[in-house]
Design a protein around this motif. Sequence first.
Motif, mmCIF file in Angstrom:
data_model
loop_
_atom_site.group_PDB
_atom_site.id
_atom_site.type_symbol
_atom_site.label_atom_id
_atom_site.label_comp_id
_atom_site.label_asym_id
_atom_site.label_seq_id
_atom_site.Cartn_x
_atom_site.Cartn_y
_atom_site.Cartn_z
ATOM 1 N N VAL A 100 0.066 3.355 -17.182
ATOM 2 C CA VAL A 100 0.992 3.375 -16.055
ATOM 3 C C VAL A 100 1.923 4.578 -16.171
ATOM 4 O O VAL A 100 2.548 4.789 -17.210
ATOM 5 N N TYR A 101 1.985 5.377 -15.102
ATOM 6 C CA TYR A 101 2.926 6.502 -15.039
ATOM 7 C C TYR A 101 4.195 6.031 -14.332
ATOM 8 O O TYR A 101 4.137 5.418 -13.259
ATOM 9 N N MET A 102 5.336 6.347 -14.961
ATOM 10 C CA MET A 102 6.633 5.956 -14.399
ATOM 11 C C MET A 102 7.572 7.153 -14.417
ATOM 12 O O MET A 102 7.453 8.025 -15.291
ATOM 13 N N PRO A 103 8.517 7.239 -13.472
ATOM 14 C CA PRO A 103 9.474 8.354 -13.480
ATOM 15 C C PRO A 103 10.295 8.367 -14.775
ATOM 16 O O PRO A 103 10.487 7.331 -15.415
ATOM 17 N N GLN A 138 5.793 8.624 -18.990
ATOM 18 C CA GLN A 138 6.871 8.966 -18.056
ATOM 19 C C GLN A 138 6.771 10.424 -17.623
ATOM 20 O O GLN A 138 6.601 11.324 -18.445
ATOM 21 N N ILE A 139 6.880 10.603 -16.299
ATOM 22 C CA ILE A 139 6.765 11.952 -15.748
ATOM 23 C C ILE A 139 7.439 12.004 -14.383
ATOM 24 O O ILE A 139 7.401 11.034 -13.613
ATOM 25 N N GLY A 140 8.073 13.123 -14.063
ATOM 26 C CA GLY A 140 8.655 13.322 -12.734
ATOM 27 C C GLY A 140 9.908 12.505 -12.501
ATOM 28 O O GLY A 140 10.356 11.730 -13.349
ATOM 29 N N THR A 141 10.451 12.658 -11.305
ATOM 30 C CA THR A 141 11.691 11.974 -10.938
ATOM 31 C C THR A 141 11.516 10.972 -9.807
ATOM 32 O O THR A 141 12.490 10.397 -9.337
ATOM 33 N N SER A 142 10.283 10.763 -9.363
ATOM 34 C CA SER A 142 10.036 9.832 -8.265
ATOM 35 C C SER A 142 8.659 9.193 -8.422
ATOM 36 O O SER A 142 7.822 9.662 -9.201
#
Length: 407
Positions: free
Chosen positions: A103-106, A126-130
């Motif tokens: 699972v990718y999460m901000p 975890q990646i990105g801000t949205s």
Amino acid sequence: MTHPEIDRVTLEDVRAAARLLDGVVTRTPVQPFRAMTEVAGAPVVLKCENLQRAGSFKIRGAYTRLSRMSDDEKARGVVAASAGNHAQGVALAAQMLGIDAVVYMPVDASVPKLIATRGYGAEVRQIGTSVDEALVAARAEAARSGRTLIHPFDHLDVVTGQGTVALEILEQVPDVGTVVVPLGGGGLVAGIATVLAEAAPHVRVVGVQAETAAAYPASLAAGRPVPGTLGTTMADGIAIGTPGDVPFEVLARLGVEVRTVSEEEMSRALLLVAERGKQIVEPSGAAGVAAVLAAAPGSLPGVIVPVLTGGNVDPLLLVRVVQHGLVAAGRYLQLRVCIDDRPGSLAALLDAIAAAGANIVQVEHTRTDTSLTVSQVLVNVQLETKGHEHCTAVVEKLRAAGFDVSA
């Protein structure tokens, strides 16, 4: 066995999903919310999906989607992207079905949601801000690894699973007239609207977005999903940049009304639900209640059912939001008062505040503000008050007593 793709979700599809989910998900309770009846001009009943397994409605769509994958797809695993609730739904469904999940999460995702997702056995990256940025990474992972992307809202099986909420509402609140639903990508609203259009077409469905992150109004006006501006909002669960094709088609075809609510309205709703409804919800989960509070009394027909979509709120955020809600409700007042720098001045101010019926929470006394003369002191005071009228009365009484007050 694979689930055949269909052009549109039907009532019978949702009924089949309900049979599939029997014993898997919780039949969440409904709760009369008398504190809102006078404001709304009609009875209000809360649908408490915040009490669902994994803390939100998302397990309904996630389990439906994963269970209908082929054996080969299950063996290759799944990947998802989410701010937290879909993450937990996918992680729990994957654990129950023996499927490996990533699972990718901000990067700024809620810590409790991160911990819960890992606790269900998923690998979290975890990646990105949205959510939109996390979704880009999830799609790349699916292409690279062969995992199946479990989209948070843009799939027929997901919409089908979420629609089971409406079946329960119809059984639990047979005289329902309006269902008010927080709206992000649109999977839940699409599922609910699909069921009601066939089973109870007289029931009105209203989708609710945070006004700083609302992509649906512009998309519906354009007749197709278009990217919206993602501003800052406490409602991370419904902060989606672009509507999904599958749910958008449903909302556009059925003419679902979409409203927006402010951060202040959501914080007031969250406070009211906690204080009077005894339910803990996250800001996005309170968006439906916020819309009912903001509506003109009597403008929503019949018994009104706001869906409390999730209860996975970070305690630190809850403290901030509750404080914001107290301010918005006139229950918390911050004042700056300039007084003479002489013995007894502060005591006189505090006596005046007590005489006005306000309770002092905190006092800060400073002589270094550049706006002050050498004979003045600035007092920042935080007060517990009893509503907007009381706030006004406190300020007026202090000014009448000769104090220089600014709110």
